[in-house]
Write a protein that holds these residues in place. Structure first.
Motif, PDB file in Angstrom:
ATOM      1  N   THR A 163      34.023  35.334  36.212  1.00  0.00           N
ATOM      2  CA  THR A 163      34.646  34.084  35.786  1.00  0.00           C
ATOM      3  C   THR A 163      34.182  32.913  36.648  1.00  0.00           C
ATOM      4  N   GLY A 201      42.957  34.554  27.805  1.00  0.00           N
ATOM      5  CA  GLY A 201      42.371  35.459  28.794  1.00  0.00           C
ATOM      6  C   GLY A 201      43.207  36.719  28.914  1.00  0.00           C
ATOM      7  N   ALA A 202      42.600  37.758  29.516  1.00  0.00           N
ATOM      8  CA  ALA A 202      43.335  39.009  29.712  1.00  0.00           C
ATOM      9  C   ALA A 202      44.481  38.809  30.687  1.00  0.00           C
ATOM     10  N   SER A 203      44.289  37.906  31.640  1.00  0.00           N
ATOM     11  CA  SER A 203      45.343  37.666  32.612  1.00  0.00           C
ATOM     12  C   SER A 203      46.600  37.122  31.919  1.00  0.00           C
ATOM     13  N   LEU A 212      48.309  39.916  30.206  1.00  0.00           N
ATOM     14  CA  LEU A 212      49.191  40.707  31.075  1.00  0.00           C
ATOM     15  C   LEU A 212      50.526  39.999  31.264  1.00  0.00           C
ATOM     16  N   TYR A 241      44.929  40.790  39.678  1.00  0.00           N
ATOM     17  CA  TYR A 241      45.382  40.346  38.359  1.00  0.00           C
ATOM     18  C   TYR A 241      46.835  40.708  38.080  1.00  0.00           C
ATOM     19  N   VAL A 268      45.957  50.566  34.876  1.00  0.00           N
ATOM     20  CA  VAL A 268      44.738  49.741  34.916  1.00  0.00           C
ATOM     21  C   VAL A 268      43.552  50.648  34.609  1.00  0.00           C
ATOM     22  N   ASP A 271      45.891  47.622  31.176  1.00  0.00           N
ATOM     23  CA  ASP A 271      44.945  46.540  31.453  1.00  0.00           C
ATOM     24  C   ASP A 271      43.550  47.104  31.262  1.00  0.00           C
ATOM     25  N   ALA A 303      40.908  45.023  30.553  1.00  0.00           N
ATOM     26  CA  ALA A 303      40.211  43.735  30.453  1.00  0.00           C
ATOM     27  C   ALA A 303      38.704  43.891  30.372  1.00  0.00           C
ATOM     28  N   ALA A 304      38.157  44.770  31.214  1.00  0.00           N
ATOM     29  CA  ALA A 304      36.698  44.844  31.326  1.00  0.00           C
ATOM     30  C   ALA A 304      36.140  46.124  30.703  1.00  0.00           C
ATOM     31  N   SER A 337      39.862  41.375  27.789  1.00  0.00           N
ATOM     32  CA  SER A 337      39.342  40.030  28.002  1.00  0.00           C
ATOM     33  C   SER A 337      38.447  39.663  26.824  1.00  0.00           C
ATOM     34  N   LYS A 364      34.578  38.427  28.536  1.00  0.00           N
ATOM     35  CA  LYS A 364      33.602  39.319  29.157  1.00  0.00           C
ATOM     36  C   LYS A 364      32.612  39.731  28.070  1.00  0.00           C
ATOM     37  N   THR A 381      39.684  33.265  26.605  1.00  0.00           N
ATOM     38  CA  THR A 381      40.399  34.031  25.571  1.00  0.00           C
ATOM     39  C   THR A 381      40.562  35.492  25.961  1.00  0.00           C
TER      40      THR A 381
HETATM   41  C1  LIG Z   1      38.578  40.382  34.348  1.00  0.00           C
HETATM   42  C2  LIG Z   1      39.829  41.148  34.518  1.00  0.00           C
HETATM   43  C3  LIG Z   1      41.071  40.553  34.217  1.00  0.00           C
HETATM   44  C4  LIG Z   1      41.190  39.093  33.815  1.00  0.00           C
HETATM   45  O1  LIG Z   1      40.564  38.798  32.609  1.00  0.00           O
HETATM   46  P1  LIG Z   1      40.461  37.274  32.118  1.00  0.00           P
HETATM   47  O2  LIG Z   1      40.091  37.368  30.683  1.00  0.00           O
HETATM   48  O3  LIG Z   1      39.415  36.636  32.982  1.00  0.00           O
HETATM   49  O4  LIG Z   1      41.801  36.653  32.332  1.00  0.00           O
HETATM   50  C5  LIG Z   1      42.206  41.319  34.343  1.00  0.00           C
HETATM   51  N1  LIG Z   1      42.153  42.609  34.733  1.00  0.00           N
HETATM   52  C6  LIG Z   1      40.984  43.217  35.037  1.00  0.00           C
HETATM   53  C7  LIG Z   1      40.988  44.652  35.445  1.00  0.00           C
HETATM   54  C8  LIG Z   1      39.776  42.502  34.938  1.00  0.00           C
HETATM   55  O5  LIG Z   1      38.612  43.103  35.224  1.00  0.00           O
END
Ligand SMILES: *Cc1c(COP(=O)(O)O)cnc(C)c1O
Length: 392
Positions: free
Chosen positions: A15, A65-67, A70, A108, A155, A181, A183-184, A206, A209, A217
């Motif tokens: 990011t 975003g993923a954050s 969450l 996060y 996670v 989570d 996200a990635a 996310s 990514k 987003t």
């Molecule tokens: C990148 C990441 C996030 C945050 O994602 P965003 O879309 O940038 O808010 C949360 N948790 C993990 C494990 C991540 O790798």
């Protein structure tokens, strides 16, 4: 765009380095979204249905975003269908705790605390200290779950996916929702469905990514009642309840005694452009195979490797289509690797590579954020900066 800020990102979808390139069609979709005004609730509902279709979930929601996903997942699990509790967050009611393995705590999870949750840690990450082999065990999760438990957080990262089903079974036995989570964790595309299939109640991805959506987003997918609660806590609700008639599949208003004021997630709002962009990214992601993505990234690594003398380079994950191929460049000592990293960052434009604890004497070139026109620049930069002869 400020020329001073420009750089070449060969470090991955970070990011702070402005994330990944947009997938083809995303920018066009964002521009097309500018042509007319829309009802944001209808737009969210439509996007949510498309996320549900792609993930196999009952419902979905675009998040900032993923954050933010969450944060909203936590808000949904803390408040459920209770509008008064939605209004009170981050001050919590009887449900206030989210249980998480101590080894999975990370920066996060601040998003969960922002919604009001108190994190309760379980297990001991013995492997991190080299002092043992055990981490968090199912009985330890079970022992921590009780009347104050709002949710359990898992996670996901490559290598721990198989553990989810067992933890999810514990959560289900205690009727506590489990948030994943992830996200990635895209690609592989199969992960869109995997965590929900393994028992997750909510999963967060996310969008910025490797999905290729706008950097701001993300996607939340899962149980209809929880996604609806999340939606109510992020939508702009400055209207009388008589004028609020969302599609019932998205938000079933018969479950609520009123409309919350702007919820805790209103601080992470989305515009129509981002939603349109993310939908185009999702369509594109589903239209390309993991093998095609892998082959493209591998060809970028190979085109750069071709310009560099052996034997200090190697391509990692060449034969593993589920993992990103990486070009590792060995500098024989950690100090040398740091020096080269600094030199690459002082070029114009600066070139950013990644480091890995696995190989501290190496720098890692991650191809996923490189534009075609970056490849020649990176080749030239590496040839100019790398020590010669190669065995010094
Ligand atoms: C990148 C990441 C996030 C945050 O994602 P965003 O879309 O940038 O808010 C949360 N948790 C993990 C494990 C991540 O790798």
């Amino acid at each position: 765009m400020s020329p001073a800020a420009r750089l070449i990102n060969a470090a991955g979808t970070l990011t702070r380095l402005s994330g990944a390139p947009l997938a083809p069609g995303v920018l066009e979709a964002m521009i097309a979204a500018e042509r007319f005004a829309v009802d944001m609730v209808e737009l969210h509902a439509d996007a949510g249905a498309r996320i549900a279709g792609a993930t196999g979930a009952e419902s979905g929601l675009v998040t900032a975003g993923a954050s933010a996903g969450l944060l909203l997942a936590a808000a949904a699990c803390l408040a459920r269908d209770d509008v008064a509790r939605m209004n009170a967050l981050p001050r919590t009611g009887p449900l206030r705790e989210i249980v998480v393995a101590r080894s999975q705590r990370n920066g996060y999870d601040h998003a969960l605390r922002t919604a009001g949750a108190r994190l309760v840690e379980v297990g001991l990450p013995d492997p991190a200290a080299g002092a043992g082999t055990r981490d968090a065990e199912p009985w330890e999760y079970a022992a921590a779950l009780g009347p104050r438990s709002a949710a359990l957080l898992f996670v996901a990262r490559p290598g721990n996916h198989d553990a989810l089903a067992e933890v999810a079974a514990v959560a289900r036995a205690h009727a506590v929702p489990i948030i994943v989570d992830a996200a990635a964790e895209l690609p592989p595309a199969a992960n869109l469905r995997r965590f929900l299939a393994d028992g997750a109640d909510l999963v967060v991805f996310s969008g910025g990514k490797l999905l290729g959506g706008p950097a701001g987003t993300g996607m939340l997918a899962g149980r209809r009642d929880l996604v609806a609660s999340a939606a109510l806590q992020c939508l702009d609700l400055d209207l009388p309840i008589s004028e609020f008639s969302p599609p019932a599949g998205f938000i079933d208003m018969s479950r609520y005694r009123g409309l919350p004021r702007h919820g805790v997630g209103r601080a992470a709002k989305l515009g129509k452009h981002e939603i349109a962009g993310l939908m185009a990214a999702l369509d594109h992601f589903l239209s390309v195979s993991d093998a095609q993505r892998h082959a493209h990234w591998l060809s970028v690594c190979d085109r750069i490797a071709d310009a560099l003398p052996e034997p200090r380079i190697r391509v990692v994950n060449r034969d593993n289509p589920d993992r990103i191929p990486l070009l590792e460049i060995d500098f024989s000592s950690p100090a040398k690797a740091c020096e080269m990293d600094c030199r690459l960052r002082t070029l114009s434009p600066p070139v950013h590579l990644a480091k890995t604890p696995r190989a501290p004497s190496s720098l890692v070139l991650n191809p996923v954020c490189l534009r075609n026109e970056d490849i020649a620049v990176v080749r030239t930069a590496l040839r100019a900066v790398l020590p010669r002869p190669w065995d010094t």
